[in-house]
Design an enzyme around this catalytic site. Structure first.
Site, mmCIF file in Angstrom:
data_model
loop_
_atom_site.group_PDB
_atom_site.id
_atom_site.type_symbol
_atom_site.label_atom_id
_atom_site.label_comp_id
_atom_site.label_asym_id
_atom_site.label_seq_id
_atom_site.Cartn_x
_atom_site.Cartn_y
_atom_site.Cartn_z
ATOM 1 C CG ASN A 80 32.552 14.800 -39.251
ATOM 2 O OD1 ASN A 80 33.605 15.380 -39.519
ATOM 3 N ND2 ASN A 80 32.446 13.921 -38.257
ATOM 4 C CE LYS A 108 33.215 10.683 -39.727
ATOM 5 N NZ LYS A 108 32.846 9.303 -39.428
ATOM 6 C CD GLU A 156 27.611 11.228 -35.800
ATOM 7 O OE1 GLU A 156 27.378 11.471 -36.981
ATOM 8 O OE2 GLU A 156 28.772 11.230 -35.328
ATOM 9 C CB SER A 182 25.753 4.354 -42.551
ATOM 10 O OG SER A 182 26.967 3.805 -42.100
#
Ligand code: 13P
Length: 249
Positions: free
Chosen positions: A10, A12, A167, A213
Site C-alpha cells: 500500500n 499510500k 491492521e 509495520s
C-alpha cells in the site's frame, strides 16, 4: 485446497508517476514467486504507468480507494469502471487512514465492497482496532462488528474471493508490529466470524492478511501462521526490501 498467499503493498500518498515506474522496474526482477499473488496498490495517478511498467511480471496493480457510485457529480472520486477499464483487479477498501481522515464508516465500506464485487474487482477490506480499544479488551468484538457490517448483503461466493486485511491501528507506521500471537488470534477470529456469517467453506477460502509495520524480518513468521495468508505492507513496500517480503520463505 490451500489458500494462495497474497502480499500487497500500500503505497499510500507516496511516489510520483515517474518514481512509480522506477520502483516497479526495481522490484520487477525480485518478484518472480508463483507462490503468492503480489499486488501493488498505488495512488490513482500512478495506476496506468505502473501497469505499463509491470507488464511481463507477476506484479498486479491495484487501487487504494474507489467510490461506490457509477459516475456523476462526485468531484475527485474514482469510479469502478475507471479502474476496470485499465485492468485493475484489486482495491483497498476502508483503510484506517481513510476512516480517520476522510470520514469513511463501516456503512460506506460496505457500499464500496458491494460495488467492487459488482464490477469484478476484489476488495481488500481493512479492519483494525485502536490502542485504546485493545487496552479496553474489546478488540475482537470491535473487529467482528467491522466485519459483519462490511459483509452485509455480500454473497458467500463473493466473500470466498475477498481479502480481509487486519491492521491494528497502533501498529501502522509505528515500527511496532503486533506479536505473531496477537496477529494470529485476530485473523483466526475474523475467519470464525466469516464461518458464522456464511459457512466453513467460505471461511476456509477467504484470504486474511496482517498489516502494520511488516518488514523483511517479521514477514516469515507472521505469514507462517495458520490464519494469516499474507500481508498488507506500507512503508516497506516502497523499498527494494519489499522483494525480501515477497520472497519471505
Ligand atoms: P506500515 O507497513 O507502514 O505500518 O503500514 C501498514 C498499512 O497501513 C498498510 O495498509
Amino acid at each position: 485446497m490451500a489458500r494462495k498467499k497474497i502480499i500487497a503493498g500500500n503505497w499510500k500518498m507516496n511516489m510520483t508517476p515517474s518514481e512509480a515506474v522506477e520502483l516497479v522496474n526495481t522490484l520487477k526482477p525480485l518478484v518472480t514467486t508463483e507462490d503468492a499473488d503480489v499486488v501493488f496498490c498505488v495512488p490513482a495517478i500512478d495506476i496506468i504507468p505502473a501497469i505499463e511498467a509491470a507488464k511481463g511480471s507477476n506484479i498486479q496493480i491495484g487501487a487504494e480507494n474507489m467510490y461506490y457510485e457509477e459516475k456523476g457529480a462526485f468531484t475527485g472520486e474514482i469510479s469502478p469502471n475507471m479502474l476496470t477499464d485499465v485492468g485493475v483487479k484489486y482495491v483497498i477498501i476502508g483503510h484506517s487512514e481513510r476512516r480517520e481522515y476522510f470520514a469513511e464508516t463501516d456503512e460506506t465500506v460496505n457500499k464500496k465492497v458491494l460495488k467492487a464485487f459488482e464490477h469484478g474487482i476484489t476488495p481488500i477490506i481493512c479492519c483494525g482496532e485502536s490502542l485504546t480499544q485493545r487496552e479496553q479488551g474489546i478488540t475482537i468484538d470491535w473487529i467482528r462488528q467491522q466485519i459483519k457490517i462490511a459483509f452485509l448483503n455480500v454473497t458467500a461466493e463473493q466473500a470466498a474471493s475477498a481479502v480481509v486485511a487486519y491492521e491494528p491501528i497502533w501498529a501502522i507506521g509505528t515500527g511496532k508490529t503486533a506479536t505473531t500471537e496477537q496477529a494470529q488470534e485476530v485473523c483466526k477470529a475474523i475467519r470464525e466470524c466469516i464461518a458464522e456469517i456464511y459457512d466453513d467453506a467460505t471461511a476456509a477460502a477467504i484470504r486474511i492478511q496482517y498489516g502494520g509495520s511488516v518488514n523483511a524480518d517479521t514477514a516469515a513468521e507472521l505469514f507462517a501462521q495458520p490464519d494469516i495468508d499474507g500481508g498488507l505492507v506500507g512503508g516497506a513496500s516502497l523499498k527494494p526490501d519489499f522483494g525480501k517480503i515477497v520472497n519471505y520463505k
